[in-house]
Design an enzyme around this catalytic site. Sequence first.
Site, PDB file in Angstrom:
ATOM      1  N   PHE A   1     -15.196   4.401   7.661  1.00 51.04           N
ATOM      2  CA  PHE A   1     -13.873   4.828   7.197  1.00 51.04           C
ATOM      3  C   PHE A   1     -13.694   4.686   5.679  1.00 51.04           C
ATOM      4  O   PHE A   1     -12.582   4.868   5.169  1.00 51.04           O
ATOM      5  CB  PHE A   1     -12.780   4.045   7.932  1.00 51.04           C
ATOM      6  CG  PHE A   1     -12.864   2.548   7.786  1.00 51.04           C
ATOM      7  CD1 PHE A   1     -12.377   1.905   6.652  1.00 51.04           C
ATOM      8  CD2 PHE A   1     -13.428   1.767   8.794  1.00 51.04           C
ATOM      9  CE1 PHE A   1     -12.447   0.528   6.517  1.00 51.04           C
ATOM     10  CE2 PHE A   1     -13.499   0.382   8.671  1.00 51.04           C
ATOM     11  CZ  PHE A   1     -13.012  -0.233   7.522  1.00 51.04           C
TER      12      PHE A   1
ATOM     13  N   HIS B   1      -2.170  -5.284   1.676  1.00 51.67           N
ATOM     14  CA  HIS B   1      -3.477  -5.933   1.561  1.00 51.67           C
ATOM     15  C   HIS B   1      -3.247  -7.419   1.341  1.00 51.67           C
ATOM     16  O   HIS B   1      -2.293  -7.802   0.656  1.00 51.67           O
ATOM     17  CB  HIS B   1      -4.241  -5.357   0.355  1.00 51.67           C
ATOM     18  CG  HIS B   1      -5.464  -6.133  -0.002  1.00 51.67           C
ATOM     19  ND1 HIS B   1      -6.660  -5.936   0.646  1.00 51.67           N
ATOM     20  CD2 HIS B   1      -5.671  -7.143  -0.889  1.00 51.67           C
ATOM     21  CE1 HIS B   1      -7.564  -6.783   0.145  1.00 51.67           C
ATOM     22  NE2 HIS B   1      -6.986  -7.527  -0.776  1.00 51.67           N
TER      23      HIS B   1
ATOM     24  N   LYS C   1       0.820  -1.213   0.000  1.00 52.95           N
ATOM     25  CA  LYS C   1       0.000   0.000   0.000  1.00 52.95           C
ATOM     26  C   LYS C   1       0.860   1.272   0.000  1.00 52.95           C
ATOM     27  O   LYS C   1       2.081   1.217   0.253  1.00 52.95           O
ATOM     28  CB  LYS C   1      -0.922  -0.039   1.218  1.00 52.95           C
ATOM     29  CG  LYS C   1      -1.941  -1.186   1.177  1.00 52.95           C
ATOM     30  CD  LYS C   1      -2.852  -1.116   2.408  1.00 52.95           C
ATOM     31  CE  LYS C   1      -3.914  -2.188   2.391  1.00 52.95           C
ATOM     32  NZ  LYS C   1      -4.827  -2.046   3.559  1.00 52.95           N
TER      33      LYS C   1
ATOM     34  N   ARG D   1       2.949  -6.512   8.885  1.00 51.30           N
ATOM     35  CA  ARG D   1       2.332  -5.303   9.440  1.00 51.30           C
ATOM     36  C   ARG D   1       3.006  -4.876  10.746  1.00 51.30           C
ATOM     37  O   ARG D   1       3.147  -3.685  11.014  1.00 51.30           O
ATOM     38  CB  ARG D   1       0.826  -5.521   9.619  1.00 51.30           C
ATOM     39  CG  ARG D   1       0.079  -5.443   8.276  1.00 51.30           C
ATOM     40  CD  ARG D   1      -1.340  -5.893   8.392  1.00 51.30           C
ATOM     41  NE  ARG D   1      -2.156  -5.531   7.230  1.00 51.30           N
ATOM     42  CZ  ARG D   1      -3.342  -6.050   6.968  1.00 51.30           C
ATOM     43  NH1 ARG D   1      -3.865  -6.961   7.784  1.00 51.30           N
ATOM     44  NH2 ARG D   1      -4.032  -5.667   5.910  1.00 51.30           N
TER      45      ARG D   1
ATOM     46  N   GLU E   1     -10.239 -10.186  -6.889  1.00 46.66           N
ATOM     47  CA  GLU E   1      -9.248  -9.099  -6.798  1.00 46.66           C
ATOM     48  C   GLU E   1      -8.133  -9.275  -7.835  1.00 46.66           C
ATOM     49  O   GLU E   1      -7.662  -8.293  -8.425  1.00 46.66           O
ATOM     50  CB  GLU E   1      -8.685  -9.051  -5.378  1.00 46.66           C
ATOM     51  CG  GLU E   1      -9.740  -8.609  -4.370  1.00 46.66           C
ATOM     52  CD  GLU E   1      -9.336  -8.802  -2.910  1.00 46.66           C
ATOM     53  OE1 GLU E   1     -10.161  -8.484  -2.038  1.00 46.66           O
ATOM     54  OE2 GLU E   1      -8.209  -9.271  -2.644  1.00 46.66           O
TER      55      GLU E   1
ATOM     56  N   THR F   1      -4.969  -6.644  11.179  1.00 50.37           N
ATOM     57  CA  THR F   1      -5.213  -5.360  10.499  1.00 50.37           C
ATOM     58  C   THR F   1      -4.492  -4.214  11.201  1.00 50.37           C
ATOM     59  O   THR F   1      -3.896  -3.350  10.558  1.00 50.37           O
ATOM     60  CB  THR F   1      -6.734  -5.079  10.481  1.00 50.37           C
ATOM     61  OG1 THR F   1      -7.406  -6.214   9.933  1.00 50.37           O
ATOM     62  CG2 THR F   1      -7.049  -3.842   9.662  1.00 50.37           C
TER      63      THR F   1
ATOM     64  N   ASN G   1      -1.757   0.410   6.776  1.00 51.01           N
ATOM     65  CA  ASN G   1      -1.219  -0.843   7.316  1.00 51.01           C
ATOM     66  C   ASN G   1      -0.390  -1.662   6.322  1.00 51.01           C
ATOM     67  O   ASN G   1      -0.328  -2.878   6.400  1.00 51.01           O
ATOM     68  CB  ASN G   1      -2.335  -1.664   7.958  1.00 51.01           C
ATOM     69  CG  ASN G   1      -3.410  -2.054   6.980  1.00 51.01           C
ATOM     70  OD1 ASN G   1      -3.350  -1.685   5.821  1.00 51.01           O
ATOM     71  ND2 ASN G   1      -4.389  -2.816   7.445  1.00 51.01           N
TER      72      ASN G   1
ATOM     73  N   TYR H   1     -12.718  -1.616  -3.150  1.00 47.83           N
ATOM     74  CA  TYR H   1     -13.148  -1.677  -1.749  1.00 47.83           C
ATOM     75  C   TYR H   1     -14.664  -1.529  -1.595  1.00 47.83           C
ATOM     76  O   TYR H   1     -15.131  -1.193  -0.499  1.00 47.83           O
ATOM     77  CB  TYR H   1     -12.416  -0.613  -0.925  1.00 47.83           C
ATOM     78  CG  TYR H   1     -10.992  -1.015  -0.577  1.00 47.83           C
ATOM     79  CD1 TYR H   1     -10.736  -2.067   0.300  1.00 47.83           C
ATOM     80  CD2 TYR H   1      -9.912  -0.353  -1.131  1.00 47.83           C
ATOM     81  CE1 TYR H   1      -9.446  -2.453   0.619  1.00 47.83           C
ATOM     82  CE2 TYR H   1      -8.601  -0.729  -0.813  1.00 47.83           C
ATOM     83  CZ  TYR H   1      -8.384  -1.774   0.068  1.00 47.83           C
ATOM     84  OH  TYR H   1      -7.109  -2.159   0.391  1.00 47.83           O
TER      85      TYR H   1
ATOM     86  N   ARG I   1      -2.344 -14.348   5.066  1.00 45.95           N
ATOM     87  CA  ARG I   1      -2.921 -13.570   6.177  1.00 45.95           C
ATOM     88  C   ARG I   1      -2.065 -13.752   7.445  1.00 45.95           C
ATOM     89  O   ARG I   1      -1.880 -12.809   8.208  1.00 45.95           O
ATOM     90  CB  ARG I   1      -4.376 -13.993   6.449  1.00 45.95           C
ATOM     91  CG  ARG I   1      -5.332 -13.779   5.279  1.00 45.95           C
ATOM     92  CD  ARG I   1      -5.799 -12.366   5.110  1.00 45.95           C
ATOM     93  NE  ARG I   1      -6.635 -11.897   6.205  1.00 45.95           N
ATOM     94  CZ  ARG I   1      -7.301 -10.743   6.179  1.00 45.95           C
ATOM     95  NH1 ARG I   1      -7.213  -9.930   5.122  1.00 45.95           N
ATOM     96  NH2 ARG I   1      -8.026 -10.360   7.188  1.00 45.95           N
TER      97      ARG I   1
HETATM   98  P1  GDP Z   1      -7.860  -6.385   6.395  1.00 48.83           P
HETATM   99  O1  GDP Z   1      -8.626  -7.524   5.757  1.00 48.83           O
HETATM  100  O2  GDP Z   1      -6.924  -6.837   7.486  1.00 48.83           O
HETATM  101  O3  GDP Z   1      -7.143  -5.528   5.362  1.00 48.83           O
HETATM  102  O4  GDP Z   1      -8.903  -5.431   7.146  1.00 48.83           O
HETATM  103  P2  GDP Z   1     -10.404  -4.955   6.798  1.00 48.83           P
HETATM  104  O5  GDP Z   1     -10.969  -5.757   5.654  1.00 48.83           O
HETATM  105  O6  GDP Z   1     -11.164  -4.919   8.078  1.00 48.83           O
HETATM  106  O7  GDP Z   1     -10.211  -3.443   6.334  1.00 48.83           O
HETATM  107  C1  GDP Z   1      -9.754  -3.125   5.030  1.00 48.83           C
HETATM  108  C2  GDP Z   1      -8.763  -1.989   5.138  1.00 48.83           C
HETATM  109  O8  GDP Z   1      -9.438  -0.811   5.595  1.00 48.83           O
HETATM  110  C3  GDP Z   1      -7.647  -2.191   6.165  1.00 48.83           C
HETATM  111  O9  GDP Z   1      -6.583  -2.974   5.671  1.00 48.83           O
HETATM  112  C4  GDP Z   1      -7.222  -0.762   6.471  1.00 48.83           C
HETATM  113  O10 GDP Z   1      -6.355  -0.228   5.446  1.00 48.83           O
HETATM  114  C5  GDP Z   1      -8.554  -0.027   6.383  1.00 48.83           C
HETATM  115  N1  GDP Z   1      -9.156   0.142   7.728  1.00 48.83           N
HETATM  116  C6  GDP Z   1      -9.585  -0.817   8.596  1.00 48.83           C
HETATM  117  N2  GDP Z   1     -10.084  -0.275   9.716  1.00 48.83           N
HETATM  118  C7  GDP Z   1      -9.966   1.082   9.565  1.00 48.83           C
HETATM  119  C8  GDP Z   1     -10.301   2.205  10.385  1.00 48.83           C
HETATM  120  O11 GDP Z   1     -10.829   2.071  11.509  1.00 48.83           O
HETATM  121  N3  GDP Z   1     -10.030   3.458   9.866  1.00 48.83           N
HETATM  122  C9  GDP Z   1      -9.463   3.638   8.624  1.00 48.83           C
HETATM  123  N4  GDP Z   1      -9.234   4.902   8.181  1.00 48.83           N
HETATM  124  N5  GDP Z   1      -9.133   2.590   7.837  1.00 48.83           N
HETATM  125  C10 GDP Z   1      -9.372   1.343   8.296  1.00 48.83           C
END
Ligand code: GDP
Length: 140
Positions: free
Chosen positions: A59, A117, A11, A104, A128, A93, A114, A51, A87
């Site tokens: 968010f 992806h 990212k 991470r 994807e 995350t 973070n 997304y 993962r």
């Molecule tokens: P992942 O599967 O571990 O990537 O996590 P998720 O699917 O829950 O979220 C997708 C992406 O959204 C994450 O990798 C972060 O870049 C972003 N994200 C997750 N939680 C938050 C949050 O609380 N605030 C913001 N700004 N971004 C978030």
Amino acid sequence: MASNRTFTMIKPDAVEANHIGHILAMITDAGFTIKAMKFTHLSRKDAETFYAVHKERPFFGELVDYMISGPVVAAILEKDNAVADFRNLIGATDPAEAAEGTVRKKYAESKAKNAVHGSDSDDNAAIESGFHFSEREIVG
Ligand code: GDP
């Protein structure tokens, strides 16, 4: 049976911080083979589509702004049990909750920024991968 492919992006925060090489080394050291890769800057429409599953989350706007803030590295990776193993390699995350030695934990700035992806299911890995790569961009 678990598929042997997953999809990743390095990212914008990790690209900006010059972590591309370190992260790719962690990925290949963990036994993943790169089947396709590109360095690209997502458009707003790309990021919103990629997304879309998160569009009701509070968010979403921040996530899209972040993902278009700079270039990313997109790649298709191959390994037995690719989705789950990747993962595990990247960690939780939120880097504050990620296990020691994960991508991470080492390279992410925050839960939002973070570093990487990783697809969360075989179905999403296929969707994807198809979003970013045509069949002829994938090494056989
Ligand atoms: P992942 O599967 O571990 O990537 O996590 P998720 O699917 O829950 O979220 C997708 C992406 O959204 C994450 O990798 C972060 O870049 C972003 N994200 C997750 N939680 C938050 C949050 O609380 N605030 C913001 N700004 N971004 C978030």
